[in-house]
Design a protein around this motif. Sequence first.
Motif, mmCIF file in Angstrom:
data_model
loop_
_atom_site.group_PDB
_atom_site.id
_atom_site.type_symbol
_atom_site.label_atom_id
_atom_site.label_comp_id
_atom_site.label_asym_id
_atom_site.label_seq_id
_atom_site.Cartn_x
_atom_site.Cartn_y
_atom_site.Cartn_z
ATOM 1 N N ASP A 27 0.833 -1.207 0.000
ATOM 2 C CA ASP A 27 0.000 0.000 0.000
ATOM 3 C C ASP A 27 0.868 1.257 0.000
ATOM 4 O OD1 ASP A 27 -2.406 -1.343 -0.048
ATOM 5 O OD2 ASP A 27 -2.826 -1.105 2.097
ATOM 6 N N HIS A 28 1.910 1.261 0.830
ATOM 7 C CA HIS A 28 2.812 2.414 0.874
ATOM 8 C C HIS A 28 3.579 2.568 -0.429
ATOM 9 C CE1 HIS A 28 1.931 3.102 5.055
ATOM 10 N NE2 HIS A 28 2.491 1.978 5.460
ATOM 11 N N VAL A 29 3.977 1.453 -1.040
ATOM 12 C CA VAL A 29 4.672 1.514 -2.328
ATOM 13 C C VAL A 29 3.812 2.240 -3.349
ATOM 14 C CG1 VAL A 29 5.509 0.147 -4.285
ATOM 15 C CG2 VAL A 29 6.116 -0.519 -1.954
ATOM 16 N N ARG A 30 2.543 1.876 -3.427
ATOM 17 C CA ARG A 30 1.648 2.524 -4.394
ATOM 18 C C ARG A 30 1.517 4.012 -4.094
ATOM 19 N NH1 ARG A 30 -0.655 -2.744 -4.353
ATOM 20 N NH2 ARG A 30 -1.725 -2.401 -2.370
ATOM 21 N N SER A 31 1.438 4.372 -2.821
ATOM 22 C CA SER A 31 1.270 5.771 -2.453
ATOM 23 C C SER A 31 2.491 6.611 -2.832
ATOM 24 C CB SER A 31 1.001 5.887 -0.942
ATOM 25 O OG SER A 31 0.864 7.239 -0.560
ATOM 26 N N VAL A 32 3.683 6.131 -2.485
ATOM 27 C CA VAL A 32 4.869 6.955 -2.743
ATOM 28 C C VAL A 32 5.240 6.976 -4.216
ATOM 29 C CG1 VAL A 32 5.737 6.632 -0.395
ATOM 30 C CG2 VAL A 32 6.586 5.139 -2.231
ATOM 31 N N THR A 33 4.984 5.884 -4.930
ATOM 32 C CA THR A 33 5.290 5.919 -6.363
ATOM 33 C C THR A 33 4.279 6.772 -7.112
ATOM 34 O OG1 THR A 33 4.151 3.784 -6.654
ATOM 35 C CG2 THR A 33 6.542 3.743 -6.408
ATOM 36 N N ASP A 34 3.039 6.776 -6.690
ATOM 37 C CA ASP A 34 2.058 7.693 -7.280
ATOM 38 C C ASP A 34 2.502 9.143 -7.088
ATOM 39 O OD1 ASP A 34 0.446 5.618 -8.086
ATOM 40 O OD2 ASP A 34 -1.059 5.873 -6.507
ATOM 41 N N ALA A 35 3.158 9.407 -5.960
ATOM 42 C CA ALA A 35 3.625 10.760 -5.670
ATOM 43 C C ALA A 35 4.914 11.110 -6.399
ATOM 44 C CB ALA A 35 3.832 10.922 -4.166
ATOM 45 N N GLY A 36 5.588 10.112 -6.970
ATOM 46 C CA GLY A 36 6.779 10.395 -7.760
ATOM 47 C C GLY A 36 8.095 9.964 -7.163
ATOM 48 N N ALA A 37 8.087 9.111 -6.136
ATOM 49 C CA ALA A 37 9.337 8.617 -5.565
ATOM 50 C C ALA A 37 10.118 7.822 -6.621
ATOM 51 C CB ALA A 37 9.070 7.737 -4.355
ATOM 52 N N ASP A 38 11.441 7.918 -6.566
ATOM 53 C CA ASP A 38 12.302 7.268 -7.547
ATOM 54 C C ASP A 38 12.731 5.869 -7.136
ATOM 55 O OD1 ASP A 38 12.562 9.580 -9.384
ATOM 56 O OD2 ASP A 38 13.527 10.495 -7.645
ATOM 57 N N ALA A 39 12.604 5.548 -5.842
ATOM 58 C CA ALA A 39 12.928 4.217 -5.325
ATOM 59 C C ALA A 39 12.237 4.068 -3.984
ATOM 60 C CB ALA A 39 14.437 4.025 -5.177
ATOM 61 N N VAL A 40 12.092 2.820 -3.530
ATOM 62 C CA VAL A 40 11.502 2.566 -2.218
ATOM 63 C C VAL A 40 12.513 1.836 -1.347
ATOM 64 C CG1 VAL A 40 9.111 2.604 -3.000
ATOM 65 C CG2 VAL A 40 10.379 0.431 -3.013
ATOM 66 N N VAL A 41 12.408 2.057 -0.037
ATOM 67 C CA VAL A 41 13.325 1.471 0.936
ATOM 68 C C VAL A 41 12.502 0.622 1.900
ATOM 69 C CG1 VAL A 41 15.118 1.948 2.631
ATOM 70 C CG2 VAL A 41 14.782 3.515 0.707
ATOM 71 N N VAL A 42 12.880 -0.659 2.037
ATOM 72 C CA VAL A 42 12.034 -1.652 2.694
ATOM 73 C C VAL A 42 12.828 -2.409 3.762
ATOM 74 C CG1 VAL A 42 10.516 -3.648 2.299
ATOM 75 C CG2 VAL A 42 10.884 -1.973 0.458
ATOM 76 N N THR A 43 12.264 -2.531 4.957
ATOM 77 C CA THR A 43 12.846 -3.396 5.988
ATOM 78 C C THR A 43 12.271 -4.800 5.866
ATOM 79 O OG1 THR A 43 11.139 -3.019 7.652
ATOM 80 C CG2 THR A 43 12.971 -1.439 7.597
ATOM 81 N N ALA A 44 12.835 -5.705 6.645
ATOM 82 C CA ALA A 44 12.182 -7.002 6.831
ATOM 83 C C ALA A 44 10.848 -6.783 7.540
ATOM 84 C CB ALA A 44 13.073 -7.910 7.669
ATOM 85 N N PRO A 45 9.901 -7.706 7.421
ATOM 86 C CA PRO A 45 8.665 -7.604 8.197
ATOM 87 C C PRO A 45 8.988 -7.610 9.692
ATOM 88 C CG PRO A 45 8.532 -9.375 6.565
ATOM 89 C CD PRO A 45 9.963 -8.943 6.629
ATOM 90 N N PHE A 46 8.097 -7.047 10.485
ATOM 91 C CA PHE A 46 8.331 -7.063 11.929
ATOM 92 C C PHE A 46 7.016 -7.184 12.697
ATOM 93 C CE2 PHE A 46 8.325 -2.725 10.330
ATOM 94 C CZ PHE A 46 7.515 -2.017 11.198
ATOM 95 N N TYR A 47 7.110 -7.195 13.986
ATOM 96 C CA TYR A 47 6.068 -7.509 14.969
ATOM 97 C C TYR A 47 6.043 -9.009 15.215
ATOM 98 C CZ TYR A 47 1.860 -7.718 17.784
ATOM 99 O OH TYR A 47 0.978 -7.965 18.811
#
Length: 311
Positions: free
Chosen positions: A92-112
């Motif tokens: 969901d966040h990937v879609r939001s930031v790429t729609d806004a024009g981000a050039d790359a995404v930064v992702v951690t491992a899953p947590f909780y």
Amino acid sequence: MTIPAPLTGVIPPVCTPLTPDREVDASSLVTLVDHLVTGGVDGLFVLGSTSEVAFLTDRQRRKVIDTVVGHVGGQLPVLAGVIDTATPRVLDHVRSVTDAGADAVVVTAPFYTRTHPAEIARHFRLIAAGSTVPVFAYDLPVAVHSKLGAELVLGLAAEGVLAGLKDSSGDEGGFREVILGARTRGDVSGFSVLTGSETTVDAALSMGADGVVPGLGNVDPEGYARLYRYCREGDWALARAEQERLCGLFGMVRVGDPSRMGGSSSGLGAFKAALQLRGVIACAATAEPQVPLSSGEVERVGKFLAGAGLL
């Protein structure tokens, strides 16, 4: 814009200025971005740990990325953190930031919940499959309680899943293993290895790292740009002197009284206090439930700035 492969240089994790009522201060954010660009940085990383991403609502996250991308306008690469607990929320966040024009995404491992390395690898593959921009892994075991091993990272790089790594693990041996693998493996090319440590940049670059993601770079972008340049020019004496000056400045992160606040309140509070003292942002508020610095602690931040020639 297209992200260089590998991405190199100084890519600070941009602080998120807030108003006294804890809303995103877009005006101060623009001024901060100008401060960083003028300081000679090579890219911007928004919505990371130094951006207080874990404390921001989805609405606030979107305001940050809209403001930065709207202002930078393709001058520099903008990487956006899409940090969340599990794959569907990250997508969901990937879609939001790429729609806004981000050039790359930064992702951690899953947590909780605890995840197996096979599940972590699947997480990154699914993110990459759902992203139209390059994916950078963020190794942050202190927060997500999973270490990204060198073989996992390099294997995903060889598959084309990962474009780079931001390493904030503190594991210098593992970091070097990734650097060596990226350089010597025949199936990995264009992979960017970035250190998240403010205090060992000269050592990381001497090992072959491609760049640095320094939270302290918000306060002194010129210093990190100089340090990077000295290292690339092979002037290790000047690099060491500049690194040691920045190490002294970094002492500001410990001004907060540990009996009443955690390290995040102290460190991020110090960065924001320094930016306010330097006239870059209007308010040094941090996101709740973090605890604000006292007037005496802010005064100590000022002494660190003066000692580093910044005030």
